[in-house]
Scaffold this motif. Structure first.
Motif, PDB file in Angstrom:
ATOM      1  N   PHE A 151      62.512 -38.084 -38.951  1.00 20.37           N
ATOM      2  CA  PHE A 151      61.193 -38.085 -38.337  1.00 20.37           C
ATOM      3  C   PHE A 151      60.155 -37.553 -39.324  1.00 20.37           C
ATOM      4  O   PHE A 151      60.480 -36.752 -40.204  1.00 20.37           O
ATOM      5  N   ASP A 152      58.925 -37.991 -39.172  1.00 19.89           N
ATOM      6  CA  ASP A 152      57.847 -37.546 -40.053  1.00 19.89           C
ATOM      7  C   ASP A 152      57.775 -36.021 -40.075  1.00 19.89           C
ATOM      8  O   ASP A 152      57.711 -35.377 -39.019  1.00 19.89           O
ATOM      9  N   GLY A 153      57.791 -35.462 -41.265  1.00 24.64           N
ATOM     10  CA  GLY A 153      57.716 -34.016 -41.422  1.00 24.64           C
ATOM     11  C   GLY A 153      59.068 -33.330 -41.442  1.00 24.64           C
ATOM     12  O   GLY A 153      59.163 -32.151 -41.776  1.00 24.64           O
ATOM     13  N   ALA A 190      63.631 -28.828 -46.139  1.00 22.34           N
ATOM     14  CA  ALA A 190      63.462 -28.195 -47.451  1.00 22.34           C
ATOM     15  C   ALA A 190      62.966 -26.760 -47.299  1.00 22.34           C
ATOM     16  O   ALA A 190      63.415 -25.853 -48.017  1.00 22.34           O
ATOM     17  N   ASP A 191      62.048 -26.539 -46.366  1.00 27.12           N
ATOM     18  CA  ASP A 191      61.514 -25.201 -46.129  1.00 27.12           C
ATOM     19  C   ASP A 191      62.609 -24.270 -45.606  1.00 27.12           C
ATOM     20  O   ASP A 191      62.715 -23.110 -46.029  1.00 27.12           O
ATOM     21  N   GLN A 241      64.732 -23.370 -48.519  1.00 28.35           N
ATOM     22  CA  GLN A 241      64.028 -22.482 -49.446  1.00 28.35           C
ATOM     23  C   GLN A 241      63.993 -21.040 -48.934  1.00 28.35           C
ATOM     24  O   GLN A 241      63.934 -20.088 -49.718  1.00 28.35           O
ATOM     25  N   ARG A 242      64.054 -20.882 -47.619  1.00 27.57           N
ATOM     26  CA  ARG A 242      64.079 -19.544 -47.025  1.00 27.57           C
ATOM     27  C   ARG A 242      65.470 -18.913 -47.085  1.00 27.57           C
ATOM     28  O   ARG A 242      65.662 -17.788 -46.650  1.00 27.57           O
ATOM     29  N   GLY A 243      66.438 -19.664 -47.590  1.00 34.42           N
ATOM     30  CA  GLY A 243      67.801 -19.159 -47.660  1.00 34.42           C
ATOM     31  C   GLY A 243      68.545 -19.248 -46.340  1.00 34.42           C
ATOM     32  O   GLY A 243      69.592 -18.613 -46.168  1.00 34.42           O
ATOM     33  N   LEU A 244      68.013 -20.040 -45.424  1.00 33.61           N
ATOM     34  CA  LEU A 244      68.657 -20.247 -44.135  1.00 33.61           C
ATOM     35  C   LEU A 244      69.484 -21.530 -44.174  1.00 33.61           C
ATOM     36  O   LEU A 244      69.349 -22.343 -45.080  1.00 33.61           O
ATOM     37  N   GLN A 257      55.735 -31.536 -33.555  1.00 34.76           N
ATOM     38  CA  GLN A 257      56.147 -32.060 -34.859  1.00 34.76           C
ATOM     39  C   GLN A 257      57.152 -31.087 -35.473  1.00 34.76           C
ATOM     40  O   GLN A 257      57.165 -29.898 -35.126  1.00 34.76           O
ATOM     41  N   PRO A 258      58.026 -31.578 -36.358  1.00 32.53           N
ATOM     42  CA  PRO A 258      59.100 -30.731 -36.876  1.00 32.53           C
ATOM     43  C   PRO A 258      58.650 -29.417 -37.501  1.00 32.53           C
ATOM     44  O   PRO A 258      59.295 -28.374 -37.300  1.00 32.53           O
TER      45      PRO A 258
END
Length: 214
Positions: free
Chosen positions: A87-89, A95-96, A99-102, A206-207
């Motif tokens: 889905f868009d986003g 990726a976010d 990047q947070r290590g989750l 939105q995601p």
């Protein structure tokens, strides 16, 4: 929160075009015209049961339901990787999270024989920390069993996991598992769905909005 789990169809991946295409191929086989995508889309989260209901007016109690379901799933197998897309986003959201290590994973009622080839095709299998399908436990959602199985795979307490889905059974399963639950309002909701009555912990349009819950 240490991880995010996603429902697959209608939450992580937009699979409605392929689900609908398989249904229309089946309708054509039986001398019926194609249905518009907008007619099929709200029913895409409900699997073959929901699709056969909108496509043929069939219920599981009908005598020819099993044969029609088998035919539908055979057709879907042929077209399931035709055009599934995030889905868009969602790509940016995943990726976010990383990047947070989750960590993130997938818990779906889709059978494993469809789930694994799809996420492999989309390049997601190596990134997901857990992938649990509807037939990996005795009971699929709304039972919490598949969600708890994902927790075991990830070795994370359910209370530290955010579960995102687009159907009432997703919220029911997530709450029963002790997770924080979000409704993906961008998913496959029909006019009769009333997500505000599902008692989820939040609702996202939105995601990227799920990141606020982390």
């Amino acid at each position: 929160m240490q991880a995010v789990l996603f429902d697959l169809d209608g939450t992580l991946v937009d699979t409605a075009p392929d689900l609908g295409y398989a249904l229309n191929l089946q309708r054509a086989r039986h001398g019926l015209p194609f249905l518009p995508d907008d007619t099929i889309r709200p029913h895409a989260s409900h699997g073959s049961r929901g699709l056969l209901a909108i496509g043929f007016g069939l219920e599981p109690t009908d005598s020819d339901f099993d044969a029609m379901r088998h035919e539908y799933l055979s057709l879907y197998t042929e077209v399931m990787t035709r055009q599934p897309v995030l889905f868009d986003g969602m790509a940016e959201t995943l990726a976010d999270i990383e990047q947070r290590g989750l960590r993130w994973g997938i818990v779906t009622n889709k059978p494993r024989r469809f789930t694994l080839p799809m996420i492999e095709h989309m390049g997601l299998s190596s990134r997901a920390s857990a992938v649990v399908s509807g037939d990996d436990a005795p009971l699929p959602k709304p039972s919490p069993q598949t969600l708890l199985l994902a927790c075991e795979h990830m070795q994370i307490d359910p209370a530290s996991i955010l579960y995102v889905g687009d159907a009432e059974r997703d919220v029911q399963a997530g709450k029963a598992a002790g997770m924080t639950t979000l409704v993906a309002l961008f998913g496959y909701l029909s006019d009769t769905d009333k997500p505000q009555e599902w008692c989820a912990d939040g609702y996202i349009l939105q995601p990227q909005e799920l990141l606020a819950y982390l």
